[in-house]
Design an enzyme around this catalytic site. Structure first.
Site, PDB file in Angstrom:
ATOM      1  N   TYR A  51      67.751  89.531   4.759  1.00 14.48           N
ATOM      2  CA  TYR A  51      66.833  88.719   3.962  1.00 14.48           C
ATOM      3  C   TYR A  51      65.400  88.860   4.461  1.00 14.48           C
ATOM      4  O   TYR A  51      65.062  88.448   5.577  1.00 14.48           O
ATOM      5  CB  TYR A  51      67.252  87.234   3.971  1.00 14.48           C
ATOM      6  CG  TYR A  51      68.638  86.977   3.413  1.00 14.48           C
ATOM      7  CD1 TYR A  51      69.293  87.915   2.615  1.00 14.48           C
ATOM      8  CD2 TYR A  51      69.310  85.788   3.666  1.00 14.48           C
ATOM      9  CE1 TYR A  51      70.566  87.688   2.103  1.00 14.48           C
ATOM     10  CE2 TYR A  51      70.582  85.548   3.158  1.00 14.48           C
ATOM     11  CZ  TYR A  51      71.202  86.516   2.386  1.00 14.48           C
ATOM     12  OH  TYR A  51      72.465  86.277   1.892  1.00 14.48           O
ATOM     13  N   HIS A 110      78.160  91.784   5.926  1.00 21.25           N
ATOM     14  CA  HIS A 110      77.532  91.435   4.636  1.00 21.25           C
ATOM     15  C   HIS A 110      78.301  92.013   3.440  1.00 21.25           C
ATOM     16  O   HIS A 110      78.422  91.388   2.409  1.00 21.25           O
ATOM     17  CB  HIS A 110      76.074  91.901   4.646  1.00 21.25           C
ATOM     18  CG  HIS A 110      75.170  91.053   3.802  1.00 21.25           C
ATOM     19  ND1 HIS A 110      73.876  90.794   4.133  1.00 21.25           N
ATOM     20  CD2 HIS A 110      75.361  90.408   2.631  1.00 21.25           C
ATOM     21  CE1 HIS A 110      73.318  90.028   3.198  1.00 21.25           C
ATOM     22  NE2 HIS A 110      74.200  89.788   2.279  1.00 21.25           N
TER      23      HIS A 110
END
Ligand SMILES: NC(=O)c1ccc[n+]([C@@H]2O[C@H](COP(=O)([O-])OP(=O)(O)OC[C@H]3O[C@@H](n4cnc5c(N)ncnc54)[C@H](OP(=O)(O)O)[C@@H]3O)[C@@H](O)[C@H]2O)c1
Length: 281
Positions: A51, A110
């Protein structure tokens, strides 16, 4: 509360942080929103090295200073290309540095990439033994991938699968979630407000959502979030950088939908009747 396979109890509500930290001019406001959450009973924060190339973790690291680290759980994610013997340790150390902490409660892969899963599990287990992570899990794994992970050595140490799940995208209810329920792996629902995925059309300005929102005197978004908060073995991690929205999202935990209202939402936004590919944002 939601129980993980290792017996740890996690809250049904946490906060997401994707896109928070992207813009320096919003840093102070977003930091205060996260701090407001921690001051008002939120005990779970989700972030990832991906992010904002670490900027989300930096923002979270800044926001949590002064809070008792034991009083909340911190989740971050390693990119698949970094989930190897050679690179994961470095990724984790960089995440911990940005987060200004010395451990993660959960470290998630992820999504599944090219590094063999067995190798990733071995490093997760080493990091666990060293106390740098308390537990590990996965994200964006469909049924066959969760099942295959389970057959690997120490695959049963997996604690969670973070997947896209919201009222307008209920594909996981067909096969993935029943399977995960059967082996005791909770869902961490991302995009729980429906801000992602391919199957979310029609959530805006829907008569059923509007009527239920009116009856409970809450917003439509709160109804959408409440639907996920009513699901068993499911944790929701909505994201907002807006204080009023954070207040609404926290308050959504108190909305009690009746079984008749849940049925109406189910009819307005039915789960598919056959398996569909895992929805991904
Ligand atoms: N594992 C993965 O691959 C993956 C993928 C995507 C997301 N995630 C995680 O899941 C978290 C949540 O997903 P998401 O951020 O994509 O989507 P989301 O939480 O479904 O929606 C976020 C959006 O909803 C708005 N919003 C939030 N509360 C609101 C409210 N009360 N009223 C009106 N609008 C509201 C936010 O805008 P404002 O800021 O203006 O409120 C933002 O635009 C992420 O932040 C991230 O931590 C994980």
């Amino acid at each position: 509360m939601v129980k993980l396979p290792n017996g740890e109890e996690y809250p049904k509500f946490g906060i997401g942080t994707w896109h928070l930290g992207d813009r320096q001019e919003n840093h102070q406001q977003e930091k205060e929103v996260i701090q407001y959450a921690l001051q008002h009973g939120v005990t779970l924060i989700d972030t990832a090295e991906m992010y904002g190339n670490g900027n989300s973790e930096k923002l979270v690291g800044d926001a949590i200073q002064g809070f008792d680290r034991e009083s909340f759980k911190l989740v971050s994610k390693v990119l698949p290309q970094n989930a190897s013997k050679q690179r994961m340790r470095q990724s984790l150390n960089a995440s911990l540095e940005r987060l200004q902490t010395n451990y993660l409660d959960l470290y998630l892969l992820h999504w599944l990439g090219q590094v063999p899963l067995q190798e990733t599990i071995e490093v997760f287990e080493e990091l666990k033994a060293e106390g740098k992570i308390k537990a590990w899990g996965i994200s964006n794994f469909d049924l066959e991938e969760v099942a295959s992970l389970r057959n690997k050595a120490d695959g049963d140490q997996n604690q969670i699968n973070q997947v896209l799940y919201h009222l307008g995208s209920r594909g996981i209810e067909v096969a993935l979630k029943p399977y995960m329920d059967s082996i005791g792996i909770p869902v961490m629902a991302y995009c729980p407000m429906g801000q992602g995925g391919n199957l979310n059309s029609g959530l805006q300005h829907n008569d059923t959502i509007q009527a239920i929102a009116k009856k409970h005197q809450v917003s439509e978004m709160q109804v959408i979030l409440s639907f996920i908060l009513h699901q068993q073995n499911t944790i929701a991690i909505p994201r907002t950088g807006n204080l009023e929205h954070m207040k609404e999202n926290i308050a959504a935990q108190d909305i009690k939908l009746t079984s008749e209202e849940l049925d109406r939402l189910d009819q307005a936004f039915p789960a598919p009747t056959k398996r569909v590919p895992l929805d991904i944002e």
